[in-house]
Structure formats: structure tokens, C-alpha cells
Scaffold this motif. Sequence first.
Motif, mmCIF file in Angstrom:
data_model
loop_
_atom_site.group_PDB
_atom_site.id
_atom_site.type_symbol
_atom_site.label_atom_id
_atom_site.label_comp_id
_atom_site.label_asym_id
_atom_site.label_seq_id
_atom_site.Cartn_x
_atom_site.Cartn_y
_atom_site.Cartn_z
ATOM 1 N N LYS A 1 -32.973 -2.412 4.534
ATOM 2 C CA LYS A 1 -33.793 -3.545 4.429
ATOM 3 C C LYS A 1 -33.385 -4.389 3.409
ATOM 4 N N ARG A 2 -32.961 -3.920 2.254
ATOM 5 C CA ARG A 2 -31.997 -4.812 1.353
ATOM 6 C C ARG A 2 -30.984 -5.512 2.064
ATOM 7 N N ASP A 3 -30.097 -5.175 2.812
ATOM 8 C CA ASP A 3 -28.969 -5.543 3.612
ATOM 9 C C ASP A 3 -29.300 -6.708 4.569
ATOM 10 N N ALA A 4 -30.357 -6.496 5.016
ATOM 11 C CA ALA A 4 -31.022 -7.535 6.160
ATOM 12 C C ALA A 4 -31.478 -8.793 5.568
ATOM 13 N N ALA A 5 -32.239 -8.363 4.479
ATOM 14 C CA ALA A 5 -32.789 -9.584 3.708
ATOM 15 C C ALA A 5 -31.470 -10.422 2.905
ATOM 16 N N SER B 1 -34.775 -22.811 -4.585
ATOM 17 C CA SER B 1 -35.962 -23.294 -4.580
ATOM 18 C C SER B 1 -36.955 -23.308 -3.406
ATOM 19 N N GLN B 2 -36.137 -23.276 -2.027
ATOM 20 C CA GLN B 2 -36.778 -23.094 -0.712
ATOM 21 C C GLN B 2 -37.387 -21.763 -0.731
ATOM 22 N N TYR B 3 -36.896 -20.652 -1.161
ATOM 23 C CA TYR B 3 -37.823 -19.474 -1.052
ATOM 24 C C TYR B 3 -38.995 -19.488 -2.006
ATOM 25 N N ILE B 4 -38.742 -19.989 -3.203
ATOM 26 C CA ILE B 4 -40.139 -20.283 -3.894
ATOM 27 C C ILE B 4 -40.997 -20.883 -3.379
ATOM 28 N N SER B 5 -40.571 -22.008 -2.686
ATOM 29 C CA SER B 5 -41.542 -22.749 -1.888
ATOM 30 C C SER B 5 -42.337 -21.919 -0.861
ATOM 31 N N LEU B 6 -41.495 -21.086 -0.205
ATOM 32 C CA LEU B 6 -42.053 -20.381 0.943
ATOM 33 C C LEU B 6 -42.919 -19.407 0.173
ATOM 34 N N GLU C 1 -48.033 -27.375 8.825
ATOM 35 C CA GLU C 1 -48.694 -27.535 7.632
ATOM 36 C C GLU C 1 -48.034 -27.253 6.321
ATOM 37 N N MET C 2 -46.634 -26.817 6.410
ATOM 38 C CA MET C 2 -46.045 -26.146 5.348
ATOM 39 C C MET C 2 -44.859 -27.311 4.864
ATOM 40 N N PRO C 3 -44.437 -27.484 3.812
ATOM 41 C CA PRO C 3 -43.308 -28.281 3.483
ATOM 42 C C PRO C 3 -41.877 -27.771 4.187
ATOM 43 N N PRO C 4 -41.103 -28.935 4.530
ATOM 44 C CA PRO C 4 -40.079 -28.670 5.214
ATOM 45 C C PRO C 4 -39.144 -27.748 4.584
ATOM 46 N N ASP C 5 -38.902 -27.654 3.367
ATOM 47 C CA ASP C 5 -38.174 -26.554 2.640
ATOM 48 C C ASP C 5 -38.455 -25.219 2.882
ATOM 49 N N ALA C 6 -39.987 -25.126 2.877
ATOM 50 C CA ALA C 6 -40.517 -23.659 3.162
ATOM 51 C C ALA C 6 -40.236 -23.203 4.605
ATOM 52 N N THR C 7 -40.476 -24.191 5.670
ATOM 53 C CA THR C 7 -40.188 -23.814 6.921
ATOM 54 C C THR C 7 -38.915 -23.650 7.356
ATOM 55 N N GLN C 8 -37.926 -24.060 6.542
ATOM 56 C CA GLN C 8 -36.591 -23.777 7.003
ATOM 57 C C GLN C 8 -36.077 -22.425 6.590
ATOM 58 N N VAL C 9 -36.989 -21.541 5.949
ATOM 59 C CA VAL C 9 -36.681 -20.036 5.676
ATOM 60 C C VAL C 9 -37.750 -19.299 5.964
ATOM 61 N N ALA C 10 -38.860 -19.804 6.656
ATOM 62 C CA ALA C 10 -40.081 -19.149 7.078
ATOM 63 C C ALA C 10 -39.559 -17.715 7.862
ATOM 64 N N GLU C 11 -38.577 -17.834 8.534
ATOM 65 C CA GLU C 11 -38.091 -16.466 9.350
ATOM 66 C C GLU C 11 -37.848 -15.511 8.307
ATOM 67 N N PHE C 12 -37.823 -15.683 6.877
ATOM 68 C CA PHE C 12 -37.354 -14.670 5.943
ATOM 69 C C PHE C 12 -38.562 -13.747 5.740
ATOM 70 N N ALA C 13 -39.852 -14.334 5.900
ATOM 71 C CA ALA C 13 -41.101 -13.434 5.489
ATOM 72 C C ALA C 13 -41.056 -12.100 6.045
ATOM 73 N N PRO C 14 -40.811 -11.761 7.142
ATOM 74 C CA PRO C 14 -40.815 -10.477 7.829
ATOM 75 C C PRO C 14 -39.653 -9.391 7.159
ATOM 76 N N LEU C 15 -38.485 -10.202 6.725
ATOM 77 C CA LEU C 15 -37.444 -9.316 6.155
ATOM 78 C C LEU C 15 -37.962 -9.052 4.575
ATOM 79 N N LEU C 16 -38.764 -10.027 4.053
ATOM 80 C CA LEU C 16 -39.221 -9.755 2.757
ATOM 81 C C LEU C 16 -40.225 -8.659 2.599
#
Length: 593
Positions: free
Chosen positions: A110-114, A131-136, A154-169
Motif C-alpha cells: 500500500k505504501r509503494d502504491a501511494a 502543497s497540492q496534496y495538502i490542498s486535497l 467545487e474544489m480548487p484546481p491544485d487539489a483536483t489534480q491529485v484527487a485520485e490519490f485519495a483511495p490510495l491514501l
Amino acid sequence: MLSRPSSLSAALAFALSLIAVPVVLHAQSSSSQQSSSSSGPPVQREKAPSIVDPAGPTVSLISSEPVFIMASALNACGYDEGLDESSPVRKKVRDEINGALAISEDARKKRDAACLYIAQHRMTGSERDISQYISLALYLSPPPDLETTVELTEMPPDATQVAEFAPLLKDFSAAVDLHGIWLTLRRSYDDEINTIHDPLSQMIVGTNLYLKMPASVYDGRRFVVVMEPMLSPRTVNARIYGPDYVVVTSAVNGKIRMNDVRHTYLHYMIDPLLYSRANAIDRSQPVLKTIRDAPLEFRYRSDTVALTVECLIKAIEARTMETGVPDFKIPAGVDRSDLPKYEGERHQVEARQEAVRLASVHHDTAQGFVLTQYFYDSLIQFEKDPAGLRDTIGEMVYSMDVDQQVSRAKRIQFDTEADADVLSRPKPRKLEGLDLAEAKLQTGDPASAAKLARPFLTDSNADSLQAAADSARANFVLARVALINKNPEEAAGRFKTTIDASKDPRLLAWSHIYLGRMLDLSCQRDEAVAEYKEALETRDGQQDTRLAAERGVKTAYAPVQGHTCQDDDADDADPKADPKAPAAPKPPAPKPQ
């Protein structure tokens, strides 16, 4: 354990009562709570992040479990910046994570995937990546769900760019039991908050007293400071979400970068005052032409309100700064005959203090903030007036002699490199490649800009994300070169290519705006409005973009006053003729090897 009430101490509360409404610096340790958006100054209206509690205090100091989980994952994936200066909590968490990884193959997977995701989405090799991950994280619900609390649009652009990280997190957090680690560390987080509660309170009270304004004068707006020891104390993650201002910071030896936090708090207090007077401030447009060679971010060189806000804030910071020269105090009990001597010494000390302040003003002016001296002089009178800034800001704005400020700005020798901005913090670097192409274009050398941009063009099947991004940006540069060379057909084609190939919200937005302006000049108003609306839909998150697009929707673009669709000459499509015409956004720094 943190148990202090949400109100300030009696002494601070009494001091603040002098300006009518007490500020509440509510210190708490809590997970994020979902909130809804609220009204505020005319900035990008993303919905409020889940960290903001609409029923909470106006100003708050908190911790956040989703931010902790995100920062811990970043640490597990090689984020070491500021580690030696960080709180012992950071090393303790890293040790706990390493212990969990050592005994669980699933946790390691799970760590390696993240970490693979983070590595594949590393764009700049700088704090901007973090900062984009903090924004997310600010938009995530508490564990175990760790899901985004609003729609992606409805989210800021920098957060949406890494939104797919949420399930991995979520998977990584569960595998190493970050929630359990969080629960064991709540006392430590409370202690971290305790160390900065009083200094932060004093900063806010002192700032409000200087401005002669209460913190809660704007209903529904929030200023939130999030303490997160897992992040580097060298930097402050500050951002604006509609009416809400959020600062994510970490302490070193019980201290935070208070000047950076105060800078953001000044934006929180002052932005609404000036953005509500945007039309009046627009008369200072001629000032923008004088700062084309200044090392400022584009938003300051293209938006009179953004420039005015920053100049006023820098003037306030200069007027209230610690000069390093101690105040002179006449000793008690001195003979009256000796008073002239002591008065002379006091004036000398005050002159040295003023010299330090003026040196700060001159530095900011050389950076391109050319209205700082004007506001600095205005604040001297403001300090003598019992009225607050809310009541006097109108006079400051309307009384400005624009011609005088233009004349002053023309005599300034600008610096070659920009200071870091707390709300952006790009790392200064030598201009090369597309950066240099942008600079050449802005200084009136389109031929050199085109020569530098062409090598970055690739076909639509570029074999790397960075190559594709560079190609899109090169097309954006070449499109504006084509406008300057009066070749609208080529320009339109390249703007459309940029739209098809780019994932950068800013490039997309400004390509639509340029196309809209070209269509306006061709008297195709309906098609132009559609382009401006497309620009708004990209949600670039920058005020210059939103304002330019909204102006385009309301009024047909006319670079020359009085231009109508009966005018056949559209020569003014040259973006340099328009002070609102954009350069591309500041590009990412090269990835370190």
C-alpha cells in the motif's frame, strides 16, 4: 492537554474591546468537519474546505486528522524537507510507520502504491508538489472514509489534480493504522498548539488594533491556522478558498513563521476592502505598463486590484515591522535642562528606525510593488486618525494621483529576481527554455520567443506527461507570437491545439479568453461569449482569469476605447496592447535528478 477556553485572556480581550468586537482564537484539536460555502470578496468561489467550520469562530487554531494522515504519507514517501528542524513528533510518527511497514507486506504494498503515484505526479521538485496534496487533505472527510467532501468541480484546481490519490491514501492509512497513531499523539498535538496560541493571539490582536478593525467584521468569513508537525517548519502553506483563508504551518522550537501567517491574515482583513472597490482601482491601469520588466508574478502585473492589495499590505508591514533598533526612552527623573539632549537622542533613534522601514519600502518597490511608497505615506496620516481602515480606505484609493505614481514608477530600477511569496513560494531559478521564451515575449521580442518555444513542440502522442505539457505551453507562446505578427488564423489554431493538449487550467482558461477576444474583434459575439464561459468553467482559481472572463461575458472586448464592430481594423489583437493580456502561468521548476 489543551483545555483553555476559546476566548482570549482577560488582558488581550480588554485590549481588543477597544475596537468593539473581540476576536476569538479558538484552540482545539479536532478532525475536519464538513462546511458549506459562504459569501466573501470576489475571488474564486470553490466550496469551503472541510477544515472550515461555518459555525465555528472567526479565527481558529486547530489540528486536522486528514492533514496529519496526508503529511504522514508524504513523509513515508521521501518527504524529508526540514526534518532536522521539526518537532520530535515528526520522527516519532515516522518510526511508528516504519515499524508497521517492517511487519506487514500488505502495508508495504500500500505504501509503494501511494509513493508510485506521488513519484508519477511530481512536477516541480519543490514545495509546490507538496502543497497540492495538502490542498486535497483540506477537502477530505475524517477516517476511515477519507473521501472528498465536495464535488471535484467545487474544489480548487491544485487539489483536483491529485484527487485520485485519495483511495490510495485511504488504503495506506488503514494498512499502517494512522488513525491509531493519531489517537496516541493527540496530547502532543495539543502541546504544539499551546506553544503558539498566545503568540498567534497577540499577532492578531496587534494587527486588528493597528487597522482599527475587528476580526469578525465580515460575516461568514473564516481565518483558520492548522498546526501540522509532520510538515517542514521552513514553509507555510497559505491559500484562499473563496471567503476562507487557511494557513497550514509547523513550529520549530515553539515558534512558527509568524510574519508569513500575518501576511495571510492581512489579506484576510484587507482583500474585501479593496476588491469591493475594483472599479475605482481600475483607473490605475497605466501603472501596470510601468512594471512589465519587474520580477513579479503575472497576477500582479495584470491585475490592478491584486497589485494594490499587495502594495498596501507591504506598506503596513513596513510601518509595523521590528526594525532591530530599540526604542529610546528618556530616563526617569532627569533634570529639565537635560531634556533637549535626550530629545535629540530620541530623534536620532527614530531616524534610524525610519531608515530601516524605508529600506524595506524601497526593496518592495524595486520588486515591482510600485504603490508601496504611496500607501506607506498614507498610513502615516492614517495612524493619527481615529477612524479605522475600513472607513479610510476609500479616501486612500480615490485620492491617489495615478499620473504621479506612473511618473515615480518609471524612475525605478527593478530587481532581476523575485522574492518568495507566502501564497505561492516558487523557487527562484535562472530562466531557460519556455521560461525564457515567456520572458522574451513579455519584453517585446517575439522572434526570440518563437525560436525558444519551437523545440518543445511534439506530436499529440508525446511519450511523457512533461513533454505533452511543454508542447501545449509552447503552442500557447507561439499563438501569442502569431497575434503580434498579425496572423490570427495561426493564433486561433494554436490556441485550439493548446486546449486539446493541455491539462493546465490556466493555459486552458487563457486560451479560451484569447479566442473569445479574437471572436469579439471579428464581431462574432455569441461565439465569443461561449469561449469566455468555457474559461470560467476551467476553474483556474486565479482572479485575473476570472475577472477577464467575466468582463468578456458582460462586454465585448475592445482594446481601443470606442472600438465597435463597425471598426474593421483589428490590429490591436496584440496582447501587449491590453494590460490584462496574460502571460502563461509561472511554469514549474525542473524536477531534481
